[in-house]
Design an enzyme around this catalytic site. Sequence first.
Site, PDB file in Angstrom:
ATOM      1  N   LEU A 177       1.583   5.797   0.827  1.00 58.80           N
ATOM      2  CA  LEU A 177       0.981   4.469   0.797  1.00 58.80           C
ATOM      3  C   LEU A 177       0.032   4.277   1.978  1.00 58.80           C
ATOM      4  CD1 LEU A 177       4.071   2.279  -0.191  1.00 58.80           C
ATOM      5  CD2 LEU A 177       2.448   3.510  -1.659  1.00 58.80           C
ATOM      6  N   GLY A 218       5.078   8.281   0.183  1.00 56.95           N
ATOM      7  CA  GLY A 218       4.581   8.027  -1.164  1.00 56.95           C
ATOM      8  C   GLY A 218       4.019   9.262  -1.848  1.00 56.95           C
ATOM      9  N   ASN A 242      10.188  10.068   4.246  1.00 57.36           N
ATOM     10  CA  ASN A 242      10.479   9.848   5.659  1.00 57.36           C
ATOM     11  C   ASN A 242      10.255   8.397   6.098  1.00 57.36           C
ATOM     12  OD1 ASN A 242       7.745  10.090   5.205  1.00 57.36           O
ATOM     13  ND2 ASN A 242       7.300  10.942   7.225  1.00 57.36           N
ATOM     14  N   GLU A 243      10.323   7.475   5.142  1.00 59.13           N
ATOM     15  CA  GLU A 243      10.006   6.081   5.444  1.00 59.13           C
ATOM     16  C   GLU A 243      10.868   5.449   6.525  1.00 59.13           C
ATOM     17  OE1 GLU A 243      10.035   7.356   2.460  1.00 59.13           O
ATOM     18  OE2 GLU A 243       8.382   6.606   1.258  1.00 59.13           O
TER      19      GLU A 243
END
Lengths: 252, 252, 252
Positions: C60, C105, C128-129
Amino acid sequence: MKKSENCTGVSTVTLQRPPVNSLNLELLQEFTATLDELGKSKSCGMILTSASPTVFSAGLDILEMYRPKSDRIRLFWSKLQEMWLKLYGSAYPTVAAINGHSPAGGCLLALSCDYRVMVGPKYTIGLNETQLGIIAPRFQDTMLNTIPRRQAEFALTTGRMFSTEEALNVGLIDEVATDKADAITKAESFLNKFAKIPASARHQTKLQFRKEALDNLKNNIDSDLQIFVGFLETPRIQKSLELYLESLKKKI
Amino acid sequence: MKKSENCTGVSTVTLQRPPVNSLNLELLQEFTATLDELGKSKSCGMILTSASPTVFSAGLDILEMYRPKSDRIRLFWSKLQEMWLKLYGSAYPTVAAINGHSPAGGCLLALSCDYRVMVGPKYTIGLNETQLGIIAPRFQDTMLNTIPRRQAEFALTTGRMFSTEEALNVGLIDEVATDKADAITKAESFLNKFAKIPASARHQTKLQFRKEALDNLKNNIDSDLQIFVGFLETPRIQKSLELYLESLKKKI
Amino acid sequence: MKKSENCTGVSTVTLQRPPVNSLNLELLQEFTATLDELGKSKSCGMILTSASPTVFSAGLDILEMYRPKSDRIRLFWSKLQEMWLKLYGSAYPTVAAINGHSPAGGCLLALSCDYRVMVGPKYTIGLNETQLGIIAPRFQDTMLNTIPRRQAEFALTTGRMFSTEEALNVGLIDEVATDKADAITKAESFLNKFAKIPASARHQTKLQFRKEALDNLKNNIDSDLQIFVGFLETPRIQKSLELYLESLKKKI
């Protein structure tokens, strides 16, 4: 039970009820209070280990379940439920440093942490309750959430105890250590992974994996208690526990 | 189908409908009756095997599904549902001694047991129904409950048949045997694991893993039947079955 | 984004937003429109790849989430939800030919295809957010449906990025390729498996594995949007994004 905090804010909690850290009502009360403290103090993480040189925890104290008194057995099982909800859903990361045998409820403690390091190669671990004819409602979910479903079905129906190597291969434990000090070092290394990760995102992500099992217990907490207490009252289970206690005496 | 009981109370059930143990209405009726008997007689366990030297079971009899008569096809599918509910949820432990190829419904029989020993290395096993354009509602759950989810999605969408070695690696079978006698020996060895385990705890634990899939069928048993019968009536499926039957004739 | 169709009817869709294929509103709109076209044209299958020599997709676009405008952020997240529902449930088979790094994303795009081929050994992939303090509701289900549950919990709580080899071992990707051309060849080979399989049976079988995750989003599509937009508005998250953007500038 003794608690120490090192400079990094990690809390080491050491089970200390000789000879084998059987979980009786008092130990569960003390451990649950410790979990509450850690939550309030915003601990960086807990390492759970044992003061015994050969046993992590032998599991639930059979003496709590053999010829139980109605009030105490209800208090005992309620406290076990409360302890598990707090441990499995804890806001701080948790590691079991398993420095000895870990059957039944000992394995449940380990499975309810976020990571497992076990001293090898001679100790064993597993949920072997079926061998005594006992089924602990809900708690088997921890095994299902850790190892492959097929392996979990096989292990739980046969009451399988895993060697350290088998446990590593199936994913029941994450790392093998050479001794307790090495286990603690490896546990700290796991906790250090979270040094730069926002605590809220870590905890919310953990709950996405554990919420269903936690909710299943929360939504059935009273009926589970009734079922287990009723189950313990059956002559068949009491006879099974009696034979088991006799076999323990002969070993001494 | 012949049934024998050895001294340990284990029942060996041998599928015997030449040439390839296709599951037609009569075979399903006979097998379901056998499962009922085993339940009533409190069997120590069932070993399911085949009288054919090369095929465990070729699966559902295509002749039941090609140009079906309304009454018989409904009876056929109902009996399949009933058989599966009894086999997958059986109170006694079950082992498939897979002594030959095991596609489609043959694989379903094997997956519905508690343990699988397969004669290797030349036979194959898998739920390959998509290759005929067929989807059997619910029964795919047995694959999902046995091998990793990602592997199950890949296998079922592509209609994959596994070699014995591939099946072992992915966990679709538990052991490889050199021949039928070896498979039976290994099956007995699995059943012996339960010699000292209380039957009730074993069965309740098994159901904790299978209840959801069993309930899914029970709660949709009529609509599943309607859907499958309606599905079979489409010209596209009948054409596909016709082509398949013609291809079988050419092989002879 | 360019789209080409080879003789077998396979469509190659190439992400082409320099420098790193960040997913902003316009790219999501264009990609969703492409997915719609493929659905209408009854494509034999889609291969999703990148025009960048080193990045599949960086995920994103942070600039959509940093100091967001109310209208645009809602449109952005709605389009992401719509894109994912179409990709994850697509009627045609899909393969990610991952020819570069694939964090966050970018990994979600890959996980939402039916098969993953990745160029190795130097690239990395993962959700890995949590490292940015972000949790994307629902989308973590794609990881849980692909790799073992325990591995998914560990990877998502720690924000783990996998090397190509690690990704292969855990099942996060299906094959490793030497370069982009090799990845495309292997992707075509996967799509060819479906040459003789009726499309309807393939798609219905795929949905049996994905319906629950798809329904979870569909049934919560508005509340998920509210939660994510509200989450982005917290000062803590905006500060975290600001620090991240500054760290990116320093790299240049």
